[in-house]
Design a protein around this motif. Structure first.
Motif, PDB file in Angstrom:
ATOM      1  N   GLU A  98       0.743  -1.165   0.040  1.00 39.74           N
ATOM      2  CA  GLU A  98       0.063  -0.048  -0.058  1.00 39.74           C
ATOM      3  C   GLU A  98       0.864   1.459  -0.044  1.00 39.74           C
ATOM      4  O   GLU A  98       0.612   2.290  -0.791  1.00 39.74           O
ATOM      5  N   GLN A 154       2.369  10.956   3.033  1.00 41.51           N
ATOM      6  CA  GLN A 154       1.140  10.482   2.467  1.00 41.51           C
ATOM      7  C   GLN A 154       0.974   8.838   2.501  1.00 41.51           C
ATOM      8  O   GLN A 154      -0.015   8.359   2.842  1.00 41.51           O
ATOM      9  N   GLU A 213       3.897   1.528  -1.230  1.00 37.98           N
ATOM     10  CA  GLU A 213       4.552   1.819  -2.586  1.00 37.98           C
ATOM     11  C   GLU A 213       3.479   1.929  -3.377  1.00 37.98           C
ATOM     12  O   GLU A 213       3.729   2.888  -4.515  1.00 37.98           O
ATOM     13  N   LEU A 214       1.982   1.462  -3.501  1.00 39.82           N
ATOM     14  CA  LEU A 214       1.120   2.135  -4.291  1.00 39.82           C
ATOM     15  C   LEU A 214       1.011   3.603  -4.233  1.00 39.82           C
ATOM     16  O   LEU A 214       0.748   4.205  -5.400  1.00 39.82           O
ATOM     17  N   ILE A 215       0.836   3.981  -3.114  1.00 38.71           N
ATOM     18  CA  ILE A 215       0.701   5.634  -2.984  1.00 38.71           C
ATOM     19  C   ILE A 215       1.920   6.324  -3.453  1.00 38.71           C
ATOM     20  O   ILE A 215       1.772   7.234  -4.312  1.00 38.71           O
ATOM     21  N   LEU A 216       3.097   5.878  -3.183  1.00 36.02           N
ATOM     22  CA  LEU A 216       4.134   6.546  -3.816  1.00 36.02           C
ATOM     23  C   LEU A 216       4.071   6.299  -5.475  1.00 36.02           C
ATOM     24  O   LEU A 216       4.523   7.369  -5.845  1.00 36.02           O
ATOM     25  N   SER A 217       3.705   5.404  -5.995  1.00 36.91           N
ATOM     26  CA  SER A 217       3.739   5.204  -7.195  1.00 36.91           C
ATOM     27  C   SER A 217       2.724   5.900  -7.899  1.00 36.91           C
ATOM     28  O   SER A 217       3.118   6.248  -9.170  1.00 36.91           O
ATOM     29  N   LEU A 218       1.889   6.223  -7.379  1.00 34.76           N
ATOM     30  CA  LEU A 218       0.743   7.227  -7.720  1.00 34.76           C
ATOM     31  C   LEU A 218       1.028   8.820  -7.662  1.00 34.76           C
ATOM     32  O   LEU A 218       0.348   9.639  -7.924  1.00 34.76           O
ATOM     33  N   GLY A 219       2.273   8.960  -7.131  1.00 34.94           N
ATOM     34  CA  GLY A 219       2.721  10.488  -6.919  1.00 34.94           C
ATOM     35  C   GLY A 219       2.563  10.852  -5.442  1.00 34.94           C
ATOM     36  O   GLY A 219       2.432  12.203  -5.348  1.00 34.94           O
ATOM     37  N   GLY A 220       2.271   9.973  -4.502  1.00 37.62           N
ATOM     38  CA  GLY A 220       2.059  10.580  -3.247  1.00 37.62           C
ATOM     39  C   GLY A 220       3.363  10.683  -2.723  1.00 37.62           C
ATOM     40  O   GLY A 220       4.483  10.193  -3.082  1.00 37.62           O
ATOM     41  N   THR A 221       3.547  11.538  -1.258  1.00 34.66           N
ATOM     42  CA  THR A 221       4.848  11.886  -0.897  1.00 34.66           C
ATOM     43  C   THR A 221       4.902  10.919   0.186  1.00 34.66           C
ATOM     44  O   THR A 221       4.116  10.264   0.545  1.00 34.66           O
ATOM     45  N   MET A 255      12.438   9.732  -2.693  1.00 35.70           N
ATOM     46  CA  MET A 255      11.222   9.258  -1.967  1.00 35.70           C
ATOM     47  C   MET A 255      10.959   7.731  -2.347  1.00 35.70           C
ATOM     48  O   MET A 255       9.820   7.238  -2.804  1.00 35.70           O
TER      49      MET A 255
END
Ligand SMILES: Nc1ncnc2c1ncn2[C@@H]1O[C@H](COP(=O)(O)OP(=O)(O)OP(=O)(O)O)[C@@H](O)[C@H]1O
Ligand SMILES: [Mg+2]
Lengths: 243, 248
Positions: free
Chosen positions: B150, B163, B152-160, B244
């Protein structure tokens, strides 16, 4: 006119190690801008790892990657990741509804995604509008993958990395996705790199193909190379897969 | 109480030892170690406190607090071994919590600035902060592991990173605070708090003992919240690099 080929992503002598284990070996090659490139190869070849490098989730141990001719390290990581969208085979979902997941990329950017926009996206990937309020835990594997693609598309990426999307899909869904990929590519000029285990599909839809094995890029070029591979290992692989 | 009567109290150690042996719980060794350690540690503290109170000098109070923070850090750091620089993050947290609570207590003249107040209250605050750190670190490191996808999912979508780690962080902070909040709800009904019981046994007025206990309870709530939140926000950045990326 500049005769140089437009490259979306280019690798030069890229290696990736996990500890002392070498997972990618000296990869050199590129993906053409605006084209569909398929990425094929046996399990464990390093395909997913290559995608994680392109999206910036990991960095190469050796070598360089450029995206739109700019070194990948020159990008702000969040900007890179929105521009090089990634939909992984695991199709990880955050708990909640389909809508919650579709909103995610916008929420992260401090923006909104209206229900109408979300519904349009769902129909685009071949899902029913009223799936929007369904819990993600109720989705089938194929449906999750479609939601995962839709979610990645929310960021309007210029380059789209799709990991083995069709493997858990039935025939009808597979046709949907095929059409979707072609449409995203043709209508919006999005560069698509697509990991697939279906070589017939790779030949049919892909402009180019990369064959990877044991961390190496063994052969690459127009998809038709899968019909007559030069490399003996590729030949064996292709025969085993197509039959 | 004489040392002879205290040694009779060892009967209460023999009972669990006997039970552990017959039921094969395998707790004999730990029970014995715990007993010996508590005897030595508490007696030592008793003598040290006698000395500090008699000497009545600021430097000794400071030394005691430094000692407490050192011991607390040493105990808690094992639980956060996967977080880089955890030792200093713990020290900073404990120092901050101690300064904050004593600052309020002494600043608002709630308690006098005397060794007799500062040392036991610091002990409770730092001890509580240590327990909270351990609860928090346990849960946080477990959450990070189980939620890698989860994150890495958020990172992969451009999250910091913030986040991406948000859910794990909040879950761990909440989880670490639940025991103290829950135990305060039933306090006095099920069990009398140790400090208050001690004061009453030593002959203090029960109402005064209650007032003091309430003060401590509120203090510990602050300690708990500040500890978890501070440690959380100090820790999460070390899980990511400057690109990041979530580190292993
Ligand atoms: N996080 C990781 N830690 C350790 N090893 C890993 C990790 N991810 C992948 N690997 C190893 O790296 C190699 C390549 O894995 P990768 O997932 O990239 O292969 P793949 O081509 O995507 O395979 P598949 O077709 O099964 O998805 C494998 O040997 C795998 O065991
Ligand atoms: Mg894979």
């Amino acid at each position: 006119m500049n005769q140089q080929i437009d490259k979306a992503i280019e690798f030069s002598q890229v290696s990736y190690y996990d500890g002392s284990l070498q997972i990618l070996k000296n990869i050199t090659g590129f993906f053409r801008k605006g084209k569909i490139t398929t990425l094929v190869g046996p399990s464990g070849a390093g395909k997913t790892t290559l995608f994680r490098l392109c999206n910036g989730l990991i960095s190469p141990t050796q070598g360089n990657i450029t995206v739109n001719a700019k070194d990948i390290n020159q990008y702000d990581p969040t900007e890179l990741r929105r521009n090089v969208g990634l939909a992984l085979q695991s199709a990880t979902m955050l708990s909640g509804t389909v809508y919650d997941n579709l909103k995610l990329p916008r929420t992260l950017a401090g923006e909104m995604l209206t229900e109408e926009e979300a519904e349009i996206l769902l129909t685009k990937v071949g899902l029913d509008k009223d799936m929007l309020k369904r819990k993600v835990t109720d989705l089938s594997g194929g449906q999750r993958q479609k939601v995962s693609i839709a979610r990645t598309l929310v960021n309007r990426p210029e380059i789209l990395l799709l990991d083995e999307i069709t493997s858990s899909l039935d025939r009808v869904s597979r046709d949907d996705i095929e059409k979707l990929i072609e449409r995203i590519n043709k209508e919006f000029g999005v560069t698509i790199i697509w990991i697939t285990h279906n070589l017939n599909q790779a030949i049919q839809i892909g402009d180019d193909t990369w064959v990877m094995m044991k961390g190496e890029l063994v052969e690459y070029g127009p998809s038709s190379l899968l019909l007559e591979p030069k490399d003996q290992r590729v030949k064996q692989f292709v025969e085993g897969e197509i039959k | 109480m004489s040392f002879l009567t205290l040694s009779l109290a060892l009967v209460f150690v023999l009972i669990p030892l006997f039970l552990s042996k017959t039921l094969k719980l395998g707790l004999e060794k730990d029970t014995i170690i715990a007993t010996i350690r508590s005897i030595i540690q508490l007696l030592a503290v008793g003598y040290v406190l006698t000395f500090v109170f008699a000497a009545d000098h600021f430097i000794y109070i400071l030394l005691m607090i430094i000692l407490m923070i050192t011991a607390a850090t040493h105990n808690a750091r094992k639980k956060g071994a996967t977080i880089r620089g955890i030792t200093w993050k713990l020290v900073i947290t404990f120092v901050f919590v101690e300064a904050l609570t004593q600052g309020i207590l002494i600043g608002f003249k709630i308690t006098p600035a005397e060794a007799q107040y500062i040392i036991p209250i610091s002990g409770m605050v730092i001890g509580n902060s240590m327990v909270l750190s351990i609860l928090f670190l346990n849960r946080f490191t477990a959450e990070i592991e189980s939620r890698r996808d989860e994150t890495e999912l958020i990172l992969s979508l451009g999250g910091t990173p913030k986040q991406a780690i948000h859910y794990s962080l909040i879950t761990a902070i909440k989880a670490s605070l639940i025991p103290i909040v829950e135990s305060q709800k039933t306090i006095g009904l099920v069990q009398l708090p140790g400090m208050m019981s001690g004061q009453i046994i030593a002959g203090a007025d029960p109402i005064q003992a209650v007032q003091f206990q309430l003060l401590i309870l509120f203090l510990l709530l602050t300690t708990a919240a500040v500890t978890s939140i501070m440690l959380g926000f100090l820790s999460y950045p070390t899980l990511f690099n400057t690109r990041m990326q979530l580190l292993k």
